[in-house]
Design an enzyme around this catalytic site. Structure first.
Site, mmCIF file in Angstrom:
data_model
loop_
_atom_site.group_PDB
_atom_site.id
_atom_site.type_symbol
_atom_site.label_atom_id
_atom_site.label_comp_id
_atom_site.label_asym_id
_atom_site.label_seq_id
_atom_site.Cartn_x
_atom_site.Cartn_y
_atom_site.Cartn_z
ATOM 1 N N MET A 37 0.853 -1.193 0.000
ATOM 2 C CA MET A 37 0.000 0.000 0.000
ATOM 3 C C MET A 37 0.890 1.244 0.000
ATOM 4 O O MET A 37 0.445 2.327 0.384
ATOM 5 C CB MET A 37 -0.923 -0.001 1.209
ATOM 6 C CG MET A 37 -1.903 -1.182 1.194
ATOM 7 S SD MET A 37 -3.393 -0.903 2.178
ATOM 8 C CE MET A 37 -2.702 -0.552 3.764
ATOM 9 N N GLY A 38 2.147 1.079 -0.399
ATOM 10 C CA GLY A 38 3.044 2.232 -0.469
ATOM 11 C C GLY A 38 3.609 2.606 0.889
ATOM 12 O O GLY A 38 3.618 1.791 1.805
ATOM 13 N N HIS A 44 9.646 -3.435 3.203
ATOM 14 C CA HIS A 44 9.095 -3.698 1.861
ATOM 15 C C HIS A 44 10.211 -4.049 0.886
ATOM 16 O O HIS A 44 10.059 -4.916 0.027
ATOM 17 C CB HIS A 44 8.357 -2.468 1.322
ATOM 18 C CG HIS A 44 7.123 -2.105 2.079
ATOM 19 N ND1 HIS A 44 7.043 -0.992 2.891
ATOM 20 C CD2 HIS A 44 5.905 -2.691 2.136
ATOM 21 C CE1 HIS A 44 5.839 -0.913 3.419
ATOM 22 N NE2 HIS A 44 5.127 -1.926 2.982
ATOM 23 N N ARG A 194 3.038 2.785 9.555
ATOM 24 C CA ARG A 194 2.325 3.560 10.585
ATOM 25 C C ARG A 194 3.272 4.102 11.650
ATOM 26 O O ARG A 194 2.863 4.963 12.440
ATOM 27 C CB ARG A 194 1.200 2.728 11.199
ATOM 28 C CG ARG A 194 0.051 2.505 10.213
ATOM 29 C CD ARG A 194 -1.141 1.813 10.826
ATOM 30 N NE ARG A 194 -2.305 1.844 9.950
ATOM 31 C CZ ARG A 194 -2.713 0.823 9.185
ATOM 32 N NH1 ARG A 194 -2.056 -0.313 9.188
ATOM 33 N NH2 ARG A 194 -3.794 0.945 8.425
#
Ligand code: PAF
Length: 287
Positions: A37-38, A44, A194
Site C-alpha cells: 500500500m506504499g 518492503h 504507521r
C-alpha cells in the site's frame, strides 16, 4: 554530479500489467509479486529482495485499498508518496510498478468479495470487522490480475499472511505464497508505515510492544500456560503506556486458535494503541 536516478516503468491498468507479465512468461521468465500500500520502508524492500531471489522478474503493486479500512480508520491520512516509492523500488531492482486507480480495481458496478472464514474472525478480525474480507478480495484480485508465480508477504502481518495462504489454497489460485520474517529497528520495533505517525515520545515507548511478546514467549518456555504468559506480556505493554491493548495472545502457528501450553509451534500476536497510533507485532515461539 550525483548518482543518476533510476526510473521504474509504471502501469495503471490490468491489461497493461497482463501484457508485460505474458511477455515475460513467453520468454520463460517467472514473475514475483510484492503487493503493497506504499509508504515503503526497508521491510518492503526486503520483500522485493526475496522476490528477486525467487523469480527473474519482480512486480510491485501500490494500491491503498479502501475496502480493508474501517470507517473510523486511517484511510484518508494513510501516507502516500508514489514518486518516492517508485524510486525506492527501482533502487531495489523491481522491474515494474502496478499502481491502479480505485476505479480500475473497483469499477462502479463491482459487487463480489472473498470471505476468508474462521481464520479471519479472531484477533485482528474481531477488532477490525470486514478488514480481512477487504484484504482477501484485493489480494485475490492482484494475484489473478498479475498471474504471478510467487507472491511475497511480510510476517509482520502474520494473520494476514495465514488468511492469504488459506484463500489461495481454497480458491486454487495457482501461486506460491511466501512469507518473510519481520524487519525490525535495532530496539526491536517492527518496521511499519504507521510508525511515521508516532511522536518522538511515542517512538521511545513503542519497542515495549515487542518486549511484551518476548516476555510472553519466555514465560511459555518456562512452563506458564498460554493465558498466564499472555497476561504477563500484556502487563508489560500496559505499564509502558499502550492503551487499549486489543489483544496479546499465544496461538497455534497455523490455525491461530488459542495455545493452552507450549506443546507445539506457536505464535504470539499483539495489537495495541499508543496515543492515536495502533501498532501490531508478533513473534514465533517453539517448544
Ligand atoms: O499488507 C499490506 O500492505 C496490504 O494489506 C496488502 C497485502 C497490500 C493488501 O492491500
Amino acid at each position: 554530479m550525483g548518482k543518476p536516478q533510476q526510473s521504474l516503468a509504471i502501469v495503471r491498468t490490468v491489461a497493461e500489467l497482463r501484457a508485460q507479465v505474458t511477455a515475460w512468461h513467453k520468454a520463460g521468465q517467472g514473475v514475483g509479486l510484492v503487493p503493497t500500500m506504499g509508504a515503503l520502508h526497508v521491510g518492503h524492500l526486503a520483500l522485493v529482495g526475496r522476490a528477486k531471489e525467487l523469480a527473474p522478474k519482480v512486480v510491485a503493486s501500490l494500491f491503498v485499498n479502501p475496502t480493508q479500512f474501517g470507517p473510523s480508520e486511517d484511510f484518508s491520512r494513510y501516507p502516500r508518496d508514489e514518486a518516492g516509492d517508485a524510486a525506492k523500488l527501482a533502487g531495489a531492482g523491481c522491474d515494474l510498478l502496478f499502481a491502479p486507480t480505485v476505479e480500475e480495481m473497483y469499477p462502479q458496478d463491482f459487487a463480489s468479495s472473498v470471505s476468508p472464514g474462521p481464520i479471519s474472525e479472531r484477533l485482528e478480525g474481531k477488532f477490525r470487522p470486514g478488514h480481512f474480507q477487504g484484504v482477501a478480495t484485493v489480494v485475490s484480485k492482484l494475484l489473478l490480475q498479475c498471474q504471478c508465480d510467487v507472491a511475497i508477504f511480510g510476517e509482520k502481518d502474520y494473520q494476514q499472511l495465514q488468511v492469504i495462504r488459506r484463500v489461495a489454497r481454497d480458491l486454487d489460485i495457482p501461486v506460491r505464497i511466501e512469507g518473510l520474517p519481520t524487519v525490525r529497528e535495532p530496539d526491536g520495533l517492527a518496521l511499519s508505515s504507521r510508525n511515521l505517525y508516532l511522536s518522538a515520545e511515542e517512538r521511545a515507548v513503542a519497542p515495549a510492544l515487542n518486549r511484551g511478546l518476548v516476555i510472553a514467549a519466555d514465560a511459555l518456555r518456562d512452563g506458564a500456560s498460554g493465558a498466564e504468559a499472555s497476561a504477563k506480556g500484556r502487563a508489560h505493554v500496559r505499564q509502558a503506556g499502550f492503551d487499549p491493548i486489543d489483544y496479546l495472545e499465544a496461538v497455534d502457528v497455523a490455525t491461530l486458535e488459542p495455545l493452552l501450553k507450549l506443546d507445539r509451534p506457536g505464535r504470539i500476536l499483539a495489537a495495541a494503541k499508543l496515543g492515536r497510533t495502533r501498532l501490531i507485532d508478533n513473534i514465533p515461539v517453539e517448544p
